[in-house]
Scaffold this motif. Structure first.
Motif, PDB file in Angstrom:
ATOM      1  N   GLU A 160       1.073  -1.187  -0.034  1.00  0.00           N
ATOM      2  CA  GLU A 160       0.303  -0.209   0.082  1.00  0.00           C
ATOM      3  C   GLU A 160       0.863   0.918   0.192  1.00  0.00           C
ATOM      4  OE1 GLU A 160      -3.686   0.278   2.763  1.00  0.00           O
ATOM      5  OE2 GLU A 160      -3.057   1.860   3.178  1.00  0.00           O
ATOM      6  N   ASP A 182      -1.229  -0.496   9.408  1.00  0.00           N
ATOM      7  CA  ASP A 182      -2.543  -0.135   8.862  1.00  0.00           C
ATOM      8  C   ASP A 182      -3.115   0.894  10.638  1.00  0.00           C
ATOM      9  OD1 ASP A 182      -5.239  -0.090   7.289  1.00  0.00           O
ATOM     10  OD2 ASP A 182      -5.606  -0.612   8.711  1.00  0.00           O
ATOM     11  N   GLY A 183      -3.635   1.226  10.123  1.00  0.00           N
ATOM     12  CA  GLY A 183      -4.724   1.962  11.041  1.00  0.00           C
ATOM     13  C   GLY A 183      -3.719   3.570  12.398  1.00  0.00           C
ATOM     14  N   ARG A 185      -3.141   6.250  11.176  1.00  0.00           N
ATOM     15  CA  ARG A 185      -3.369   8.107  11.655  1.00  0.00           C
ATOM     16  C   ARG A 185      -3.834   8.604  12.916  1.00  0.00           C
ATOM     17  NH1 ARG A 185      -8.944   7.997   8.683  1.00  0.00           N
ATOM     18  NH2 ARG A 185      -7.972   6.723   7.780  1.00  0.00           N
ATOM     19  N   ASN A 279     -17.917   3.076  10.659  1.00  0.00           N
ATOM     20  CA  ASN A 279     -17.899   4.427  11.147  1.00  0.00           C
ATOM     21  C   ASN A 279     -19.093   5.428  11.368  1.00  0.00           C
ATOM     22  OD1 ASN A 279     -17.304   8.006  11.497  1.00  0.00           O
ATOM     23  ND2 ASN A 279     -15.593   7.489  10.602  1.00  0.00           N
ATOM     24  N   ARG A 282     -20.703   9.043   9.634  1.00  0.00           N
ATOM     25  CA  ARG A 282     -21.236   8.982   8.151  1.00  0.00           C
ATOM     26  C   ARG A 282     -22.880   8.872   7.936  1.00  0.00           C
ATOM     27  NH1 ARG A 282     -15.628   7.230   7.151  1.00  0.00           N
ATOM     28  NH2 ARG A 282     -14.244   9.481   8.214  1.00  0.00           N
ATOM     29  N   TYR A 312     -16.498   0.607  17.083  1.00  0.00           N
ATOM     30  CA  TYR A 312     -15.634   1.390  16.081  1.00  0.00           C
ATOM     31  C   TYR A 312     -14.008   1.844  16.895  1.00  0.00           C
ATOM     32  CZ  TYR A 312     -14.342   2.975  11.825  1.00  0.00           C
ATOM     33  OH  TYR A 312     -13.962   3.252  10.202  1.00  0.00           O
ATOM     34  N   CYS A 314     -12.283   2.329  14.610  1.00  0.00           N
ATOM     35  CA  CYS A 314     -11.397   3.137  13.641  1.00  0.00           C
ATOM     36  C   CYS A 314      -9.624   2.478  12.923  1.00  0.00           C
ATOM     37  CB  CYS A 314     -10.788   4.351  13.803  1.00  0.00           C
ATOM     38  SG  CYS A 314     -11.084   5.008  11.308  1.00  0.00           S
ATOM     39  N   SER A 315      -9.278   1.398  13.495  1.00  0.00           N
ATOM     40  CA  SER A 315      -7.937   0.381  13.345  1.00  0.00           C
ATOM     41  C   SER A 315      -8.815  -0.536  12.778  1.00  0.00           C
ATOM     42  CB  SER A 315      -6.955   0.590  14.879  1.00  0.00           C
ATOM     43  OG  SER A 315      -6.215   0.252  13.936  1.00  0.00           O
ATOM     44  N   LEU A 316      -8.832  -1.051  11.314  1.00  0.00           N
ATOM     45  CA  LEU A 316      -8.741  -2.171  10.323  1.00  0.00           C
ATOM     46  C   LEU A 316      -8.700  -3.333  11.415  1.00  0.00           C
ATOM     47  CD1 LEU A 316     -10.500  -3.529   8.414  1.00  0.00           C
ATOM     48  CD2 LEU A 316      -8.684  -3.167   7.084  1.00  0.00           C
ATOM     49  N   ASN A 332     -16.762  -1.123   6.317  1.00  0.00           N
ATOM     50  CA  ASN A 332     -16.250   0.139   5.854  1.00  0.00           C
ATOM     51  C   ASN A 332     -17.039   0.643   4.310  1.00  0.00           C
ATOM     52  OD1 ASN A 332     -15.302   2.622   4.767  1.00  0.00           O
ATOM     53  ND2 ASN A 332     -13.906   2.789   5.869  1.00  0.00           N
ATOM     54  N   ARG A 334     -17.591   2.794   2.721  1.00  0.00           N
ATOM     55  CA  ARG A 334     -17.263   3.528   1.306  1.00  0.00           C
ATOM     56  C   ARG A 334     -16.649   2.849   0.623  1.00  0.00           C
ATOM     57  NH1 ARG A 334     -13.707   8.697   2.694  1.00  0.00           N
ATOM     58  NH2 ARG A 334     -12.524   7.620   4.920  1.00  0.00           N
ATOM     59  N   HIS A 336     -13.036   3.137   0.699  1.00  0.00           N
ATOM     60  CA  HIS A 336     -11.698   3.150   1.228  1.00  0.00           C
ATOM     61  C   HIS A 336     -10.983   2.103   1.297  1.00  0.00           C
ATOM     62  CE1 HIS A 336      -9.160   5.446   3.623  1.00  0.00           C
ATOM     63  NE2 HIS A 336      -9.138   4.574   4.786  1.00  0.00           N
ATOM     64  N   GLU A 342      -5.680  -5.099   1.664  1.00  0.00           N
ATOM     65  CA  GLU A 342      -6.838  -5.596   2.628  1.00  0.00           C
ATOM     66  C   GLU A 342      -7.736  -6.253   3.442  1.00  0.00           C
ATOM     67  OE1 GLU A 342      -7.412  -0.812   2.694  1.00  0.00           O
ATOM     68  OE2 GLU A 342      -5.642  -0.764   4.619  1.00  0.00           O
TER      69      GLU A 342
HETATM   70  O1  LIG Z   1     -11.821   7.179   7.930  1.00  0.00           O
HETATM   71  P1  LIG Z   1     -12.834   5.790   8.125  1.00  0.00           P
HETATM   72  O2  LIG Z   1     -13.809   5.531   6.803  1.00  0.00           O
HETATM   73  O3  LIG Z   1     -13.711   4.805   9.203  1.00  0.00           O
HETATM   74  O4  LIG Z   1     -12.242   4.354   7.294  1.00  0.00           O
HETATM   75  C1  LIG Z   1     -11.564   4.390   8.966  1.00  0.00           C
HETATM   76  C2  LIG Z   1     -10.014   2.872   8.017  1.00  0.00           C
HETATM   77  O5  LIG Z   1      -8.849   3.555   7.228  1.00  0.00           O
HETATM   78  C3  LIG Z   1      -8.030   2.972   7.778  1.00  0.00           C
HETATM   79  O6  LIG Z   1      -7.231   3.549   8.972  1.00  0.00           O
HETATM   80  C4  LIG Z   1      -7.148   2.312   7.124  1.00  0.00           C
HETATM   81  O7  LIG Z   1      -7.416   3.922   6.289  1.00  0.00           O
HETATM   82  P2  LIG Z   1      -5.489   3.814   5.199  1.00  0.00           P
HETATM   83  O8  LIG Z   1      -5.711   2.504   4.262  1.00  0.00           O
HETATM   84  O9  LIG Z   1      -5.439   4.954   4.339  1.00  0.00           O
HETATM   85  O10 LIG Z   1      -4.655   3.467   6.163  1.00  0.00           O
HETATM   86  C5  LIG Z   1      -8.583   1.143   8.647  1.00  0.00           C
HETATM   87  O11 LIG Z   1      -7.741   1.001   9.192  1.00  0.00           O
HETATM   88  C6  LIG Z   1     -10.171   1.900   9.285  1.00  0.00           C
HETATM   89  O12 LIG Z   1     -10.244   0.806   9.793  1.00  0.00           O
END
Ligand SMILES: O=P(O)(O)OC[C@H]1O[C@](O)(COP(=O)(O)O)[C@@H](O)[C@@H]1O
Length: 405
Positions: A160, A182-183, A185, A279, A282, A312, A314-316, A332, A334, A336, A342
């Protein structure tokens, strides 16, 4: 202190015993929390007071007295359960080393400084020179790439974090696709992160093509050709969860020895959970079908007559790991998440645990990727929950305004 670790109505495989608690051998500790959900059996031994017998994938038993109390990932691959080729054992041993390095990285007191440098100095473009600090996902990518190179077993890596697949060596038997971190952020808040990987066979029939072309085509294999897939969860425990196509098995890092120890053999996702993971900020961008489903299960008016809970992270990887253990849906809706890095590897793991992976219309593993970084809606989880959700019709979110957070 005496404690009964199993009640008489526990799974019939288990023998109820009263044992010393904490047990005399600290090597037993990682198994304790898994007793109810795994296939571990316990019997008394005059020497240690407690002896562990586990039944691994394929029914192969191992005995704690003969195996020093554990079955490691290397034991599992080498002789006990998975029956994988020696080439694959070598590759996985390099991947688990990479996982330990990333686990140390994300737990480092210095990682927040690295994490703030998002977009600087990485493989995807550098403006700050070679010595600039790198974001953790870029460092993780380098760690994985080095591990694959050192294994000598990988022809091409698609990541990725790389715009194009990286050709490694002509004669490697495998192709690896990966999301190295992943995750990420969430890293400044010490929220769990994960590494995802999928392994395919190198398509030797494409060897005559130019490198760029064969690298791409090897990387665009459909998920139903995966021979192994896994994730590493960096959380309160570091867990290496893997399938070789015969069940999904999770191993927990024992920091005292550096081994990944089998703690969750043959994971079975409950056919129905009571948790949805999405999430839901949305909500107003969702299609009617998805809104109706969530409204229904929230109120306990769905096929399962109890009110669902929301989780949630927000870390897959973390959201999926919880879903494998407790059941329910991680989604998820959308466009994304990425099919190649993944959705495919995680769907393989979920299916091997008895669950489903869908884009809301089709089985993920049947899709043919057409682009390396292709994104799609993703629904992973318990069979009955996914089927109920799909019965609501349109559940894919088409409005994707590019959320900032
Ligand atoms: O912003 P959203 O739609 O809640 O997406 C969150 C998802 O994006 C992720 O952070 C992955 O995004 P990236 O592949 O851009 O890192 C997942 O870990 C998480 O489940």
């Amino acid at each position: 202190m005496q404690a009964s670790i199993l009640s008489s109505n526990s799974i019939s495989n288990f023998c109820a015993k009263t044992v010393d608690f904490p047990p005399p051998s600290p090597t037993f500790v990682p198994f304790l929390g898994r007793v109810a959900s795994s296939k571990l059996r316990f019997s008394m031994s005059s020497a240690t007071g407690l002896r562990t017998v586990a039944v691994a994938a394929g029914g192969a038993a191992f005995d704690s007295e003969q195996d020093g109390g554990f079955q490691t990932l290397m034991d599992f691959m080498g002789k006990r359960g998975a029956n994988v080729s020696s080439d694959l054992v070598i590759l996985i041993s390099h991947l688990q080393y990479a996982a330990k390095r990333i686990a140390a990285l994300v737990a480092s007191p210095f990682n927040s400084e690295l994490g703030k440098q998002k977009g600087v100095g990485g493989t995807l473009g550098s403006t700050a020179g070679r010595d600039a600090p790198k974001p953790l996902d870029i460092v993780s990518n380098e760690i994985i790439l080095a591990a694959l190179q050192n294994s000598g077993k990988v022809t091409v890596m698609a990541s990725e974090e790389e715009a194009e697949p990286v050709w490694i060596t002509d004669d490697g038997p495998f192709v690896v696709v990966t999301d190295p971190l992943d995750g990420s952020r969430n890293i400044d808040a010490s929220i769990p992160t994960g590494t995802i990987f999928g392994i395919y066979k190198h398509l030797v029939e494409l060897d005559h093509l130019p490198t760029k072309e064969k690298a791409l085509l090897n990387s665009l294999q459909s998920g139903n050709r995966l021979i192994a897939a896994g994730y590493v969860l960096y959380s309160s425990a570091t867990m290496f969860c893997i399938t070789f196509g015969s069940g999904t098995h999770a191993f927990t890092l024992d920091h005292s020895t550096g081994d990944f120890v089998l703690t969750h053999p043959s994971i079975k996702i409950p056919p129905r959970g009571q948790i949805y993971s999405v999430n839901d900020a949305r909500y107003f961008d969702w299609p009617e079908g998805l809104r109706q489903y969530i409204d229904t299960v929230r109120q306990g008016k769905g096929q399962f007559p109890k009110k669902y809970s929301a989780r949630y992270i927000c870390s897959l990887v973390a959201d999926l790991h919880r879903t494998l253990v407790y059941g329910g849906i991680a989604m998820n809706p959308r466009d994304h998440l990425r099919l190649v890095y993944e959705a495919n590897p995680l769907s393989f793991l979920v299916e091997q645990a008895g669950g489903k992976g869908s884009d809301g219309k089709s089985r993920i593993l049947s899709l043919q990727p057409v682009e390396l970084h292709q994104r799609l809606p993703l629904f992973l989880g318990s069979v009955e929950d996914i089927e109920e959700l799909e019965s609501y019709g349109e559940i894919q979110q088409k409005v994707n305004p590019g959320y900032e957070v």
